[in-house]
Design an enzyme around this catalytic site. Structure first.
Site, PDB file in Angstrom:
ATOM      1  N   ASP A  58      36.441 -32.229  13.335  1.00 20.62           N
ATOM      2  CA  ASP A  58      36.010 -33.755  13.074  1.00 20.62           C
ATOM      3  C   ASP A  58      35.138 -34.027  13.825  1.00 20.62           C
ATOM      4  OD1 ASP A  58      38.118 -34.066  11.407  1.00 20.62           O
ATOM      5  OD2 ASP A  58      39.221 -35.371  12.760  1.00 20.62           O
ATOM      6  N   CYS A  59      33.857 -33.297  14.364  1.00 21.77           N
ATOM      7  CA  CYS A  59      32.749 -33.713  14.790  1.00 21.77           C
ATOM      8  C   CYS A  59      31.409 -33.399  13.846  1.00 21.77           C
ATOM      9  CB  CYS A  59      32.552 -33.179  16.119  1.00 21.77           C
ATOM     10  SG  CYS A  59      33.717 -33.680  17.358  1.00 21.77           S
ATOM     11  N   ILE A  60      31.239 -32.097  13.995  1.00 15.88           N
ATOM     12  CA  ILE A  60      29.969 -31.793  13.178  1.00 15.88           C
ATOM     13  C   ILE A  60      30.007 -32.064  11.737  1.00 15.88           C
ATOM     14  CG2 ILE A  60      28.405 -29.869  12.556  1.00 15.88           C
ATOM     15  CD1 ILE A  60      29.228 -28.435  15.004  1.00 15.88           C
ATOM     16  N   SER A  66      30.538 -36.720  12.098  1.00 18.75           N
ATOM     17  CA  SER A  66      29.374 -37.419  12.840  1.00 18.75           C
ATOM     18  C   SER A  66      28.077 -37.687  11.982  1.00 18.75           C
ATOM     19  CB  SER A  66      28.930 -36.960  14.055  1.00 18.75           C
ATOM     20  OG  SER A  66      29.964 -36.957  14.909  1.00 18.75           O
TER      21      SER A  66
END
Length: 448
Positions: free
Chosen positions: A277-279, A282
């Site tokens: 759920d980041c790279i 974002s």
């Protein structure tokens, strides 16, 4: 107007004495580690979550996250300083509230702040003077001020005067035993001096270093820049992998050699795509906000496109290699090793392995999977139709029925020696076999 000096002084004293009552909203891969760390440092903490089953499991001391120390949750509960709850009334007594809820992408691949808004509305019903509210969820620059603050202020209290509001981006790396919550520097930003001072003081009690910045928008941008940097470099190295393969050059050997340069180079490694759920998320938030203010980030957008296409490239390469062995995709039986988005975690969010599985099946293949973290395929956000499938035992009998094995996620405890001995065609997207010094005994090894 409430006496802001008195409110801030009182909260400061409670934080410094670690008597401040903390509520973490959300008990996932960010909220739970933070809640446990705070309780271990002496704060009374309640984790608030909508998932009643998860709350019950945590209160029973179960190890709901595999890479935690076995007794960590149980010890925290037994200490009396930590508990989980589904009851929003716990917010009434909170001195500090930290929002750690998901901020995924919508069906149209746009920012989805619905969970943040839901948390804000819940907190607003219990907001009182003197509380510190901190958002840790990934958002676009300006969202704390433009989205969260108006909801909290709807009842008449004002941020910076009656309550305090800040943003501090989470920096958890699930499964990374080198960097705990305590060891990772904490960026903190706010739009007024008192909120910044109190948020900085709060995190300083539990982390080795805080990094205060001049606004909540700056702190929000930090997280997006960190992950956009990774997005661009992952796209670059996957692009280099394809080009160098065409030249007969092993990209893994190139990166190992380049990494010996003591300056000006940071190693990134190719793989089957990006997950979590980041790279994957974002850069979308950053790009969306850039367009919103009349700007653009074309390099980041191109990297996102390349990363999104990585599963298609892997699936296409598998088809090519099977054809070399005389196997048509409509007849192919393929075992995928690892469905988690990264090694040694029970997390399938945005997993490229699942995207590859779906693409292979769309091409006519039959896909099986092996993953010790998922005996049964869970319901996933992007591929709910896969739920209920069962992980296959990794043994000679199963491998004998498969035309190919794709190593999509390099879990540490998988039996790669068995794969090297018995698989007919091994497609290694993580360079695991070479790193272990293994060579196929009866089949072919292809790095993809």
């Amino acid at each position: 107007m409430t006496n802001v000096f008195s409110l801030s002084a009182t909260l400061r004293d409670r934080i410094q004495s670690r008597q401040a009552k903390v509520v973490t909203v959300g008990l996932g891969y960010v909220g739970l580690p933070l809640a446990l760390t705070l309780s271990e440092e002496g704060f009374p903490v309640t984790g608030l979550d909508l998932n009643a089953d998860r709350v019950a499991a945590i209160n029973a001391g179960r190890q709901v996250i595999s890479y935690f120390a076995k007794d960590r949750i149980r010890n925290a509960v037994l200490s009396g300083r930590f508990a989980a709850s589904c009851d929003e009334a716990v917010l009434d007594e909170a001195d500090v509230v930290v929002i750690c809820v998901p901020t995924p992408l919508s069906d149209t691949r746009a920012p989805d702040l619905s969970h943040v808004l839901g948390a804000a509305e819940t907190i607003a019903r219990h907001l009182r003077p003197g509380q510190l509210i901190v958002l840790e969820s990934t958002v676009w620059p300006g969202a704390t001020t433009m989205v969260l603050r108006p909801v909290l202020e709807a009842g008449g209290l004002r941020a910076g005067d009656d309550f305090f509001l800040a943003f501090s981006p989470e920096r958890e790396d699930p499964g990374n035993d080198r960097f705990s919550t305590r060891a990772i520097p904490k960026v903190v930003g706010a739009d007024d001096a008192r909120s910044l001072d109190l948020a900085d003081l709060f995190y300083a009690q539990v982390v080795t270093r805080t990094v205060p910045v001049g606004s909540s928008a700056t702190a929000e941008a930090v997280k997006l820049v960190e992950n956009s940097f990774r997005t661009v470099n992952i796209a670059l190295v996957n692009e280099l992998k394809v080009a160098l393969q065409a030249m007969g050059v092993d990209v893994w050997e190139v990166i190992r050699a380049a990494a010996t340069k003591p300056f000006g180079f940071m190693p990134f490694y190719p793989g089957p795509g990006i997950g979590g759920d980041c790279i994957p998320v974002s850069p979308v938030y950053l790009s969306w906000r850039a367009r919103d203010v009349g700007s653009a980030v074309p390099i980041i957008d191109l990297a996102r496109k390349n990363n999104d296409e990585a599963p298609d490239l892997i699936a296409g390469r598998i088809a090519v290699e099977l054809a070399r062995d005389g196997v048509k995709m409509k007849d192919a039986r393929i075992l995928i090793m690892g469905i988690a988005y990264k090694k040694d975690v029970e997390d399938t969010r945005e997993s490229p392995a699942l995207a590859i599985l779906k693409r292979l099946e769309a091409m006519g293949a039959r896909c099986l999977y092996h993953d010790p973290f998922f005996p049964v395929m869970p319901v996933t956000r992007d591929h709910p139709d896969l739920a209920g499938r069962q992980s296959q035992t990794l043994d000679e009998d199963v491998l004998a029925t498969c035309d190919a094995v794709l190593i999509a996620t390099d879990h540490t405890n998988a039996d790669y020696r068995c794969v090297a001995r018995h698989a007919r065609l091994i497609l290694d997207s993580r360079n695991v076999l070479e790193a272990m010094g293994l060579r196929p005994e009866r089949g072919r090894l292809v790095k993809v």
